[in-house]
Design an enzyme around this catalytic site. Structure first.
Site: not given
Ligand SMILES: NC(=O)C1=CN([C@@H]2O[C@H](COP(=O)(O)OP(=O)(O)OC[C@H]3O[C@@H](n4cnc5c(N)ncnc54)[C@H](O)[C@@H]3O)[C@@H](O)[C@H]2O)C=CC1
Ligand SMILES: O=C([O-])CC(=O)C(=O)O
Length: 332
Positions: A12-14, A17, A43, A130, A160, A188, A243
């Site tokens: 999910g690098a694009a 986060i 990605d 994540v 957290d 989480h 976030s």
């Protein structure tokens, strides 16, 4: 002697986060200022051009520690020889959703990516999940990558943990670096239990209990807990996006402490495969207090759990049991 580079995968690098974390890794915030890295960025096809743009920026930033960049939409290629895998790829929740609402989309990604990791990554790969629902995605990854040791598959609750440190520091007007040993127990999600019963603040060279310094059990047992539990939702409300910089920074903290060790006398929170500690049934990825040494985490044992805490530890475990069966039903 110069160190060999470590290969770090970010999926999910694009995304948000991803864009925040890759420069942190390339600057040494994850593995230290002496450790060269090769970044593997994955990605999906619709994000391929944007991913390539991130690669161009990494080259333009001329990071001395960055020894190579692989940017790909091929999961097998992305996983080749990786030593660390930070699994961010997936879909974030929007305002009004709980994190488990993205379950059906995201768990199937983790099932598919588990086998690619198992086949291609280094045998001792350390995995940090994540993407939400983080604990359950990590559990699914573990179940579908049986040859990766279960101790090597973790999920992120360090954000957290850091949020809890931040709230105490703001309340007491002390430096956040002087606050330690809060605990995030469980999921989480909004059932997580931020626990300050063992937390301390360094004052004049000595450690003082947070409860004594705050001197307001009512606040600690209500507003403090809900603020930490709901912080992700508060960020979404404010930014209209979840976030990102704090998640990226906390993911670096998680891996750094796991690989390089936790400071003497302090612990951190990590989502790990339960071994039955504190009465939490095995078979769940649950956040515990852990110390790390020589690349291995261990759950801190023997902490006293009062009745209030017991109820909270069990409630968040119960949610994880339900998420686990929901995840399995999504995969059928
Ligand atoms: N555990 C934690 O503390 C936190 C978890 N999160 C979670 O992290 C995840 C990512 O968040 P953002 O970066 O804000 O989202 P984003 O939507 O900005 O980025 C996600 C990226 O993943 C990519 N992606 C989707 N499916 C993929 C697949 N199969 N393989 C590889 N890449 C894929 C998307 O194309 C996108 O570029 C979300 O699930 C979010 O809820 C976010 C903050 C904190
Ligand atoms: O709340 C969300 O959906 C994103 C997240 O996990 C967090 O900020 O802790």
């Amino acid at each position: 002697m110069a160190k060999d580079p470590v290969r770090v995968l970010v999926t999910g690098a694009a995304g948000q986060i991803g864009y925040a974390i890759v420069p942190m890794i390339a600057r040494g915030a994850m593995l230290g200022p002496e450790q060269p890295v090769i970044l593997h960025m994955l990605d999906i096809e619709p994000a391929a051009e944007s991913l390539n743009g991130v690669k161009m920026e990494l080259i333009d930033a001329a990071f001395p520690l960055l020894r190579g960049v692989v940017a790909t939409t091929d999961i097998q290629e992305a996983c080749k020889g990786v030593n660390i895998a930070v699994m961010v790829g997936g879909f974030p929740r929007k305002e009004g959703m709980e994190r488990k609402d993205v379950m059906s989309k995201n768990v199937s990604i983790y099932k598919a990516q588990a086998s690619a990791l198992e086949k291609n990554a280094a045998a001792d790969v350390k995995v940090l999940v994540v993407a939400n629902p983080a604990n359950t995605n990590a559990l699914i990854l573990k179940e579908f990558a049986p040859s990766i040791p279960e101790k090597n598959i973790t999920c992120l609750t360090r954000l957290d943990h850091n949020r809890a440190l931040g709230q105490i520091s703001e309340k007491l007007n002390v430096h956040v670096g002087d606050v330690k040993n809060v605990i995030i127990w469980g999921n989480h999600s909004s059932t997580q239990y931020p626990d300050v019963n063992h937390a301390t603040v360094t004052v004049n060279g000595g450690d003082k209990p947070v409860r004594e310094l705050v001197a307001n059990d009512q606040w600690l047992n209500t507003e403090f807990i809900t603020t930490v539990q709901q912080r992700g939702a508060a960020i979404i409300k404010a930014r209209k996006l979840s976030s990102a910089l704090s998640a990226a920074s906390s993911a670096c903290d998680h891996i750094r402490d796991w690989v390089l060790g936790t400071p003497k006398g302090s612990w951190v929170s990590m989502g790990v495969y339960s071994d039955g500690s504190y009465g939490i049934q095995p078979g769940l990825v649950y956040s515990f207090p852990v110390t790390c040494e020589k690349g291995q985490w261990s759950i801190v044992q023997g902490l006293k759990i009062d009745e209030f805490s017991r109820g909270k530890l069990d409630a968040t475990a119960q949610e994880l049991i339900e998420e686990k069966s929901l995840a399995h039903s999504c995969l059928n």
